[in-house]
Every structure is written in structure tokens, then in C-alpha cells.
Enzyme design. Structure first.
Site, mmCIF file in Angstrom:
data_model
loop_
_atom_site.group_PDB
_atom_site.id
_atom_site.type_symbol
_atom_site.label_atom_id
_atom_site.label_comp_id
_atom_site.label_asym_id
_atom_site.label_seq_id
_atom_site.Cartn_x
_atom_site.Cartn_y
_atom_site.Cartn_z
ATOM 1 C CE LYS A 182 34.406 41.837 41.626
ATOM 2 N NZ LYS A 182 35.607 41.587 41.008
ATOM 3 N NE ARG A 224 32.432 45.963 37.419
ATOM 4 C CZ ARG A 224 33.403 44.975 37.379
ATOM 5 N NH1 ARG A 224 34.692 45.064 37.097
ATOM 6 N NH2 ARG A 224 32.892 43.699 37.329
ATOM 7 N NE ARG A 272 38.415 34.468 35.710
ATOM 8 C CZ ARG A 272 38.273 35.478 36.049
ATOM 9 N NH1 ARG A 272 37.038 35.606 37.081
ATOM 10 N NH2 ARG A 272 38.386 36.706 35.396
HETATM 11 P P1 AP5 Z 1 33.467 40.706 35.784
HETATM 12 O O1 AP5 Z 1 33.462 39.681 35.052
HETATM 13 O O2 AP5 Z 1 32.689 41.243 36.668
HETATM 14 O O3 AP5 Z 1 35.244 40.636 36.065
HETATM 15 P P2 AP5 Z 1 35.759 41.353 37.419
HETATM 16 O O4 AP5 Z 1 35.206 42.131 38.326
HETATM 17 O O5 AP5 Z 1 37.042 41.947 36.557
HETATM 18 O O6 AP5 Z 1 35.813 40.115 38.290
HETATM 19 P P3 AP5 Z 1 36.173 38.800 37.956
HETATM 20 O O7 AP5 Z 1 35.000 37.963 37.177
HETATM 21 O O8 AP5 Z 1 37.290 38.872 36.961
HETATM 22 O O9 AP5 Z 1 36.683 38.029 39.175
HETATM 23 P P4 AP5 Z 1 35.980 37.817 40.331
HETATM 24 O O10 AP5 Z 1 36.521 38.487 41.537
HETATM 25 O O11 AP5 Z 1 34.652 37.324 40.268
HETATM 26 O O12 AP5 Z 1 37.091 36.223 40.865
HETATM 27 P P5 AP5 Z 1 36.406 34.891 40.672
HETATM 28 O O13 AP5 Z 1 35.666 34.382 41.741
HETATM 29 O O14 AP5 Z 1 36.148 34.398 39.320
HETATM 30 O O15 AP5 Z 1 33.385 41.918 34.653
HETATM 31 C C1 AP5 Z 1 34.170 41.662 33.297
HETATM 32 C C2 AP5 Z 1 34.211 42.966 32.634
HETATM 33 O O16 AP5 Z 1 32.695 43.337 32.360
HETATM 34 C C3 AP5 Z 1 34.846 44.267 33.188
HETATM 35 O O17 AP5 Z 1 36.159 44.389 32.803
HETATM 36 C C4 AP5 Z 1 34.085 45.470 32.373
HETATM 37 O O18 AP5 Z 1 34.523 45.372 31.063
HETATM 38 C C5 AP5 Z 1 32.722 45.000 32.319
HETATM 39 N N1 AP5 Z 1 31.755 45.117 33.400
HETATM 40 C C6 AP5 Z 1 31.354 44.477 34.269
HETATM 41 N N2 AP5 Z 1 30.713 45.327 35.201
HETATM 42 C C7 AP5 Z 1 30.602 46.359 34.877
HETATM 43 C C8 AP5 Z 1 30.348 47.594 35.589
HETATM 44 N N3 AP5 Z 1 29.619 47.824 36.707
HETATM 45 N N4 AP5 Z 1 30.424 48.695 34.722
HETATM 46 C C9 AP5 Z 1 31.281 48.836 33.635
HETATM 47 N N5 AP5 Z 1 31.680 47.547 33.184
HETATM 48 C C10 AP5 Z 1 31.543 46.470 33.790
HETATM 49 O O19 AP5 Z 1 37.832 34.067 41.049
HETATM 50 C C11 AP5 Z 1 39.143 34.247 40.228
HETATM 51 C C12 AP5 Z 1 39.944 32.806 40.377
HETATM 52 O O20 AP5 Z 1 40.241 32.663 41.623
HETATM 53 C C13 AP5 Z 1 38.930 31.564 39.980
HETATM 54 O O21 AP5 Z 1 39.865 31.042 39.182
HETATM 55 C C14 AP5 Z 1 38.750 31.170 41.241
HETATM 56 O O22 AP5 Z 1 38.521 29.796 41.320
HETATM 57 C C15 AP5 Z 1 39.859 31.688 42.185
HETATM 58 N N6 AP5 Z 1 39.459 31.733 43.554
HETATM 59 C C16 AP5 Z 1 38.548 32.387 44.011
HETATM 60 N N7 AP5 Z 1 38.401 32.567 45.347
HETATM 61 C C17 AP5 Z 1 39.733 32.092 45.808
HETATM 62 C C18 AP5 Z 1 40.547 31.714 46.882
HETATM 63 N N8 AP5 Z 1 39.949 32.245 47.972
HETATM 64 N N9 AP5 Z 1 41.623 31.102 46.881
HETATM 65 C C19 AP5 Z 1 42.295 30.579 45.574
HETATM 66 N N10 AP5 Z 1 41.584 30.988 44.485
HETATM 67 C C20 AP5 Z 1 40.482 31.389 44.502
#
Ligand code: AP5
Length: 210
Positions: free
Chosen positions: A8, A83, A122
Site C-alpha cells: 500500500k 480499517r 522489509r
Molecule cells: P501501517 O504502517 O499502515 O502497516 P500495515 O497496514 O500493516 O502496512 P505496512 O506498512 O506493513 O505495509 P504496506 O502495505 O504499506 O507495504 P509496503 O509498501 O511497505 O500500520 C502500522 C500499525 O499502525 C498498525 O499495525 C496499527 O497498529 C496502527 N494503525 C495504522 N493505521 C491504523 C488504523 N487505521 N486503525 C488502527 N490502527 C492503525 O511494502 C512492504 C514490503 O514489500 C517493502 O519492503 C516493499 O519494498 C516490498 N514491496 C512492495 N511492493 C512490492 C512488489 N510489488 N513486489 C515485491 N516487493 C514489494
């Protein structure tokens, strides 16, 4: 919308560059407030690092305040909000007050083994928040941020047992929030498997962009 680690944030940054509107990531806002030692940061650290959702009332205040700022008047990309079904209602209220429509709801999807591979590899820059991956997005010098030159770190919530907890919460709560949008006929699921540019092209097509 989409499960943890599906891409995302990576995709929202690319879209921000195309659309010229702010990328509002609730995860980034919470982590910045933890790093600054702000009162919100102290309240949320246990939830964020333990992979649990921050309570809806705190998130509602945070998003209402963020979307009132002047840079969001011409639109914004929300990443990681809403969420829960409660947060869907909060967003409805915030948008109604601002007289803004919800144009698109996109949900990135990918199999769990791919998500675990992405999250366990990551690494992020503690200074600028840039996101890397040990295999798919390597920095120029191993372990060092290209922009800041500081050592990259692993997020505490990217430990495997915390990833599994986050995936369980996603299935239990965030899929129900997605279902509300599906029933309203506004949700589009987008395949998140493939390289970053392939997924970006699918998202642009889902948004009706060239
Ligand atoms: P948040 O930071 O939003 O975590 P998440 O939703 O769990 O998502 P991530 O940041 O882990 O992943 P992403 O989907 O953005 O993936 P990314 O692009 O980094 O939230 C963290 C915490 O905050 C929550 O657990 C909660 O505690 C709290 N929180 C936040 N919002 C909340 C809400 N609305 N309500 C309540 N609590 C909340 O990519 C991941 C990895 O994959 C990277 O290394 C990237 O380089 C790699 N990658 C990306 N795309 C590809 C691809 N196409 N191919 C290969 N690798 C790829």
C-alpha cells in the site's frame, strides 16, 4: 486498503507523484508521533509495536485533524484508513462535513506467503521513512539509506509472530470494513502480485488513469 505488507505504502507514494495530492498514511503518522515522543505516540506505541489496532476514537480524532489541513483540500490518498467498520463511519462523517466525495476504494490483494516474504525482508530508514526490501528493492549500499546515509532498521512489528497477529486482525476486522464498501459497489480489488511497476499499472487502470 489491503493486508499488512501488500504494498500500500509503496504504491501510494507512486500515486502521490502522479496525482499531486498528499499521501496520508496513518501508520506513518503514528510512527512519527512515537519518534517525536508526542503524547499521542506514548498512547499508541504498545498497540503499534504489538501489531494491534489503535482504538477507533484515537484514530478518528487523528484523521479528522489531518484531513482538515489545507494541503488536503484538493484531495488525498488514504493509506491504512479505514480499517474497521467504525472507521468507515468516521470517514463518511469527515467527508460529509468537508463536502468531499469518496472517489475510489482500492483493495490490494496477495497470498499470505508473499506478504510474509515482503514484510520479513522489509527495511526502513529511521530518518526519512524510505522503504526498501532485501531482495526486491535494495539500497545502493547494503543496509544504508540511499537518501540519508543512515543505517536501515527493521520495524518491530515486522517480527514473524507480530506479522501473523496483524494478518489475523486484518482478516477479522479490516475485511469487514472492505465488505461495507463492496456492498456499496465502490470497492475494486487489485492483484498485488508482480513487480512494483506492474501493480502500479493495475492500480492506475482501476482509477481510470492512462
Ligand atoms: P501501517 O504502517 O499502515 O502497516 P500495515 O497496514 O500493516 O502496512 P505496512 O506498512 O506493513 O505495509 P504496506 O502495505 O504499506 O507495504 P509496503 O509498501 O511497505 O500500520 C502500522 C500499525 O499502525 C498498525 O499495525 C496499527 O497498529 C496502527 N494503525 C495504522 N493505521 C491504523 C488504523 N487505521 N486503525 C488502527 N490502527 C492503525 O511494502 C512492504 C514490503 O514489500 C517493502 O519492503 C516493499 O519494498 C516490498 N514491496 C512492495 N511492493 C512490492 C512488489 N510489488 N513486489 C515485491 N516487493 C514489494
Amino acid at each position: 486498503m489491503g493486508p499488512p505488507g501488500v504494498g500500500k505504502g509503496t504504491q501510494a507514494i507512486l500515486l502521490r507523484e502522479r496525482l499531486g495530492v498528499p499521501h496520508v498514511s496513518t501508520g506513518d503518522i503514528l510512527r512519527a508521533s512515537m519518534q517525536a515522543g508526542a503524547s499521542l505516540g506514548k498512547q499508541v506505541r504498545g498497540f503499534v509495536e504489538g501489531g494491534q489496532l489503535v482504538p477507533d476514537d484515537l484514530m478518528g480524532d487523528l484523521i479528522a485533524e489531518r484531513l482538515q489541513r489545507s494541503d488536503a483540500r484538493g484531495g488525498f490518498i488514504l493509506d491504512g484508513f479505514p480499517r474497521t467498520v467504525g472507521q468507515v463511519r468516521t470517514l463518511d462523517e469527515v467527508l460529509a462535513r468537508a463536502g468531499m466525495p469518496l472517489d475510489h476504494v482500492l483493495m490490494l490483494v496477495a497470498p499470505e506467503e508473499e506478504i510474509i516474504r515482503r514484510l520479513s525482508g522489509r527495511r526502513t530508514c529511521p530518518q526519512c521513512g524510505a522503504v526498501y526490501h532485501l531482495e526486491s528493492r535494495r539500497p545502493e549500499s547494503a543496509g544504508i539509506c540511499d537518501a540519508c546515509g543512515v543505517a536501515l532498521a527493521q520495524r518491530p512489528d515486522d517480527a514473524e509472530e507480530v506479522i501473523r497477529k496483524r494478518l489475523g486482525i486484518y482478516r477479522a476486522q479490516t475485511m469487514a470494513a472492505g465488505q461495507v464498501y463492496r456492498e456499496r459497489g465502490v470497492l475494486r480489488e487489485v492483484d498485488g502480485v508482480g513487480d512494483v511497476q506492474q501493480v502500479a499499472a493495475r492500480l492506475r487502470s482501476g482509477l481510470g488513469m492512462a
